[in-house]
Scaffold this motif. Structure first.
Motif: not given
Ligand code: MIC
Ligand code: SF4
Length: 651
Positions: A465-466, A571-576, A644-645
């Protein structure tokens, strides 16, 4: 200015970016490989890309990890992968044909080309002068669709080898020596290039042992020159036409030079529970041994097996020891059979296991409680063998064979030098029939008729999700340093069958480290993970990002990250995020509530790839300064909620 081997390959494959160290560079990928445990997610994602056929020169789908087949799940995954390979124009290596890295080296590796694999030990093919890198399945899917692979231009380290190994030492001891010096985080953001007069004394298979375990240094890749030994290797496997010479220019510039005098290398062992916990075998003498396993993608060349057979000749495995052989490829097992080498293993009392990963990731042959298990493998993380109380020691084939016989940790007798068997004719008539489990791509007219078969255990890849503009989320877990992706997302016989079912596999996240994690995450709905240095080292499994994402993890805040895992998080939108100062690590505890504000504005900042900002620890009423180290492209991916998004948005 002259170029290193790495720079030459990158220059020849660059489609965008810069060769300046630390900048972003996008590469054309010639070849890809996947294995079944990471492959299902990869092809599920490829299916959504609307591409009729892979656009690489060679793409191969291997079955080697999930072969226990306790019920329909693994078999369904195999069927799915076989049908996807047939539909999209890939080679397909059937279960039992061997471990992806070994089979790829034998059949497909080409000097000077690029290889991207959804497995962290993909750099094995660096042993024949290929730039081979591990990545998450989604990055490999993009490469199969003809997209570039983007990476941070690595630092390039020169490992200068001089002299020659003494008879008691082996290639495994060279990489263990490097791990002792460099540690499991020494190679993050770097490629190790092997140079010097000592290189010529090493066969391609010995080189491949070294490049395989370069993954344990955290390196982006490891690469050897392509020389006459490379030509001999390719010729022996019937692929002489793919050979080309490749070496660094004399005036190539390296970021660091590491000198190793091969003559000074002694037999070494990586002690529990880290590949860099290296000690001389001489200091461990007499330790009783419960299990010995020879093989895996690291050490099962015919040279290795010949050396072990020399030691086993006329001897019997000690009654205390359970000994196994898990060969890297069927071609090697066939050659060992033909040459009489296998006979020595069987006669001495080795159990001959399948030519698959098996015990390396706890897929059978788990050791006894509190075992000392000696393995010629590459990873010895706690619990990975399937027995939490066991201690795994990573050793050479020679040390493993000698210890199997004596029942205690024992260095090899001096006679057992790793034989360089190139040219010995072992493979003369093997290659042709070894390939009958390696199915070639179907012609397109037939491929389009193939129906892709999804079994009931194969579930869609969850969408991200954004990124919200603000987050107020609890710390779900605080870990120490060098947390592995095995800690985050365990492998083993119980979890692996769910690699194509994220809702189910997410129940295993952090299970071995903290069994309360799943329930806590479910209750919190969303949260963050706090990590130490080198967070996410080890495997490339994107499930270590995908499953936490599914459980609502929005941020991982660590002291530092391992390369592949950081890419998977993005890639999966998790902030590192990293702590601006490691002292801030001590100011955050599990269950603290952290607040991040203005994230959209922060991610829209185009002023560089290192953005410092302040988060609030609401529980402790303290500010925490954090840094986001990502490229402009990655900022856009994160804002969109993952690759993906982002791709859909830009399509
Ligand atoms: C490993 O050695 O840890 C694995 C299992 O091969 C992994 C891939 C996976 O988790 O499926 C790797 O090295 O990337
Ligand atoms: Fe398989 Fe082990 Fe090699 Fe990973 S390291 S590919 S699990 S043999």
């Amino acid at each position: 200015m002259g170029l290193t081997i790495t720079e030459k390959i990158i220059k020849a494959h660059k489609v965008a970016g810069t060769l300046d160290r630390g900048g972003e560079v996008a590469l054309k990928i010639d070849q890809t490989l996947t294995q079944d445990a990471t492959g299902t997610m990869c092809y599920l994602q490829f299916e959504t890309m609307d591409v009729a056929r892979v656009r690489t020169e060679v793409s191969v789908s291997y079955i080697d990890h999930n072969t226990i087949q306790e019920d329909y799940k693994n078999a369904d995954d195999h069927r799915y992968l076989q049908s996807a390979a047939a539909r999209y124009g890939l080679y397909f290596s059937q279960a039992g044909n061997g471990i992806c890295h070994q089979v790829h080296l034998e059949n497909f590796g080409v000097p000077g080309e690029t290889l991207l694999g959804s497995d962290s030990h993909t750099p094995t093919c660096g042993g024949l002068g290929m730039l081979a890198m591990g990545a998450g399945g989604l990055d490999v899917a993009v490469a199969m669709a003809g997209g570039a692979f983007t990476l941070t231009m690595p630092r390039i380290y020169c490992v200068r080898l001089t002299g020659a190994l003494r008879p008691a030492a082996s290639a495994k001891d060279i990489i263990l020596e490097l791990l002792r010096r460099e540690t499991v985080k020494g190679g993050v953001g770097a490629v190790y290039e092997y140079q010097g007069t000592g290189v010529a004394s090493l066969s391609v298979m010995q080189r491949a042992t070294i490049t395989n375990m370069g993954a344990e240094l955290g390196a982006t890749s490891s690469v050897f020159p392509s020389d006459e030994n490379t030509r001999a290797f390719l010729t022996e496997r019937g692929r002489a036409d793919t050979w080309r010479g490749l070496k660094a220019d004399d005036d190539a510039v390296y970021d660091k030079i590491i000198d190793i005098d091969l003559g000074s290398i002694e037999p070494l062992a990586a002690c529990p529970h880290s590949p860099d916990n290296v000690k001389p075998v001489a200091s461990l003498l007499g330790t009783p041994v419960d299990q010995v396993v020879i093989g895996s993608c690291t050490n099962s060349s015919i040279e290795d097996l010949a050396a072990a057979a020399e030691i086993l000749k006329g001897k019997t495995v000690h009654p205390r020891v359970s000994a196994g052989l898990a060969c890297g490829s069927r071609a090697i097992l066939l050659a060992a059979n033909k040459s009489g080498i296998l006979q020595e293993f069987l006669r001495a009392g080795f159990r001959v296991l399948e030519n698959v990963c098996g015990p390396c990731i706890g897929m059978g042959f788990a050791p006894v409680s509190n075992a000392v298990s000696l393995r010629t493998f590459n990873r010895n993380f706690k619990g990975r063998s399937g027995t939490a109380s066991a201690g795994v020691y990573l050793v050479s084939v020679e040390t493993a064979a000698a210890s199997a016989v004596s029942g205690t940790i024992t260095p090899a007798p001096v006679v057992a030098a790793s034989a360089n068997t190139t040219g010995s004719g072992y493979f003369a008539d093997i290659t042709q029939f070894a390939n009958n489990m390696l199915l070639p791509p179907l012609p397109q007219a037939e491929a389009v008729k193939v129906r892709i078969e999804h079994g009931p255990n194969i579930k869609p890849v969850p969408a991200g999700a954004p990124l919200p503009d603000a987050l107020k989320i609890p710390v779900l877990i605080k870990t120490g340093d060098n947390i592995t992706t095995d800690d985050i997302m365990p492998a083993g016989a119980k979890a692996l069958p769910f690699r194509s079912n994220i809702p189910e596999i997410s129940k295993f996240v952090f299970n071995a480290v903290d069994s309360g994690f799943y329930d806590r995450a479910q209750k919190a709905v969303s949260g963050l993970i706090v990590g130490g240095t080198n967070y996410g080292q080890g495997s490339s499994r994107e499930h270590a990002a995908l499953a936490p994402m599914f459980l609502g993890v929005k941020v991982v805040l660590a002291v530092s990250f391992a390369r592949i895992h950081k890419a998977n998080l993005i890639n999966y939108g998790i902030l590192p995020l990293v702590f601006a100062d490691s002292a801030f690590y001590n100011k955050v505890e599990q269950n603290d509530l952290l607040e991040f504000s203005n994230l959209h504005q922060i991610l829209s900042d185009t002023g560089g790839d290192s953005i410092k900002f302040t988060a609030q620890n609401i529980t402790k009423k303290e500010d925490i300064v954090v840094v986001l180290e990502v490229s402009e492209r990655e900022k856009q991916i994160l804002l969109s909620g993952g690759t993906i998004l982002w791709t859909k948005k830009n399509a």
